[in-house]
Design an enzyme around this catalytic site. Sequence first.
Site, PDB file in Angstrom:
ATOM      1  N   GLY A 249      -5.971   5.044  -7.423  1.00  0.00           N
ATOM      2  CA  GLY A 249      -4.480   5.330  -7.262  1.00  0.00           C
ATOM      3  C   GLY A 249      -3.880   5.177  -5.913  1.00  0.00           C
ATOM      4  O   GLY A 249      -4.380   4.099  -5.294  1.00  0.00           O
ATOM      5  N   SER A 250      -2.869   5.847  -5.455  1.00  0.00           N
ATOM      6  CA  SER A 250      -1.952   5.622  -4.290  1.00  0.00           C
ATOM      7  C   SER A 250      -2.734   5.560  -3.355  1.00  0.00           C
ATOM      8  O   SER A 250      -2.464   5.108  -2.168  1.00  0.00           O
ATOM      9  CB  SER A 250      -0.800   6.547  -4.409  1.00  0.00           C
ATOM     10  N   THR A 251      -3.877   6.235  -2.921  1.00  0.00           N
ATOM     11  CA  THR A 251      -4.698   6.018  -1.801  1.00  0.00           C
ATOM     12  C   THR A 251      -5.032   4.607  -1.462  1.00  0.00           C
ATOM     13  O   THR A 251      -5.436   4.289  -0.256  1.00  0.00           O
ATOM     14  CB  THR A 251      -5.897   6.826  -1.937  1.00  0.00           C
ATOM     15  N   PHE A 252      -5.047   3.737  -2.516  1.00  0.00           N
ATOM     16  CA  PHE A 252      -5.516   2.528  -2.114  1.00  0.00           C
ATOM     17  C   PHE A 252      -4.546   1.431  -1.832  1.00  0.00           C
ATOM     18  O   PHE A 252      -4.597   0.462  -1.290  1.00  0.00           O
ATOM     19  CB  PHE A 252      -6.011   1.908  -3.537  1.00  0.00           C
TER      20      PHE A 252
END
Lengths: 484, 91
Positions: free
Chosen positions: A213-216
């Site tokens: 998700g957004s950590t990527f």
Amino acid sequence: MKPRIYAIMLFALGGSLLLAMRLYALQVEERSARSTQASRQYGKGSFLQGQRGTLYDRRGKELAVSVQGKRVYPRGSLASHVLGFVGRDGQGLEGIEYYYDRHLQGKGSRIAAIRDARGEWIYSPRGAQEGDEAQGKAITLTLDEVVQHIVEEELAAQVVRLEAKGGMALVLDPFSGEILAMAVYPSFDPNAYRHVKPRTWRNRAIADSVEPGSTFKIIPLAAALEEGLSSLQEQIDGEGGALVLSRSITLRDVHPHRGLSLEGVIAHSSNIGTVKVSRRLGQEKLYRYTRLFGFGNRTGIELPGEAGGLLRPPEKWSKVSLEFLAIGQEIGVTPLQLAAAYAVIANGGLLLKPRIVKALAPPGSPEGNIAPHPVRRVLSPATCAQLTRALKRVVVEGTGTRAALEGYEAAGKTGTAQKMSLRPGSSGERYVASFVGFVPAERPQAVILVMIDEPRGAHQGGAVAAPVFREVARRALRYWQRVH
Amino acid sequence: MRSTWFLLGGLLCWTLSLFLYLQPRLWRLEWGYRLAELHQQVIEREEENRGLIAQRARLRAIRRIERIAREELGMALPQEGQVILIRKKHP
């Protein structure tokens, strides 16, 4: 008289002859069989089982000791997924115990000895025939008992509080790649490993591929900055909160923005801003940077069962794969890969191989130390400084404000990934909430990753995982202040 | 008379040879028992040592110490605001 003497002589001669024949049979004809039988009876040479080597943490605390042939884990469930355990036959079955089984297990030694008639041992003056490998060798891990304890305690508390399915957490030294803590919840006591289901033994921090998700998002944005395709100050149109990717797919932002700087895109985790910048990279560059950060490959950590993650090459991508990859979907990463990627930003651009073994020797030994292993340079220090600035803003005013801690600046990114449901008819409302970042933001001491699997109620990374990051960071920094 | 001396001399030589032949073997046997006994003691002491190391590690386990501190001594970790960070001023 004479005949009687002759009779006695004949009898004696006959007896002697019989005795000689028997002696011949025993000493000559059956020699080898008899000597084998005798040596078996005497028990010539006693075998002494080698003691399995001790496992230590980085400060010399014993994590696994062998007592009377039994493996004992004096600290109970602490770091159980890293240590693993040993079976009844003394064979390592999981974790470090399995990976370094041959190193830990002594070959044993043979003593030159025989048994007397009462079964007592008589040693030959030649004594023990011990080789170098008779006793098992010790291993010093990179783990720190105190940090490991802090991480396990905070992770368990949050998983229980949120009635989540489980959780994973990692603490990594970004400048050496040393793993200071690796925790998976639920954990187990390796002294009684059979009391839990085998799936509990799985070290999910390295063996599970999850959609990040957004950590990527930081990966494509780092690539864009490195390639000079954008800058932190560039204003990006928010498209009113909705971007049409195809006839059936519209990408939305949770909080629609008219326009944001790239720094704001990171701080507020804008899907649309990330996708628009990532499109400038194109498929090849996005794929190349994703690989450069170590995704799609095993890190090579000294633990069994590591997954390489899931990353398809561009030729297998659909028309919207670039956009989905940019926001951390259509990719599977292990928590360890993600932590190692954030360590690149924290240390100024180098990808280091994560390590769990500090030395294949007891603590303080000059031999057997394993040096840090830089894999490659991924980013320039200037790009890392820009990314750190943006990640600090995440914590100050973005999605990760609950990661902020008093007295230190933290940098990090939240992530909330919806889990794919393989069971037909299930609701699909299952999430993995994560936060990954580093403290202190300038000259970081640790990269900390927290993932909570299927929390109930709140499910955003900022609400669920960021507070665990804060508590781990707060307690670990206080500890390091004392010991460093 | 001379033959008696020869006989006695021979007997003495034979006894001496027997003694020289047997005594080292007896010593060797004796030391073999002693060595086995000492080796057993070494193994026992090493086991005892390992047992004590494991016990010490169990007693020193931070989880145990923290539990005792919290539950038996009524201690608590300082909360935010209870710790004041003093920064060193670099010249």
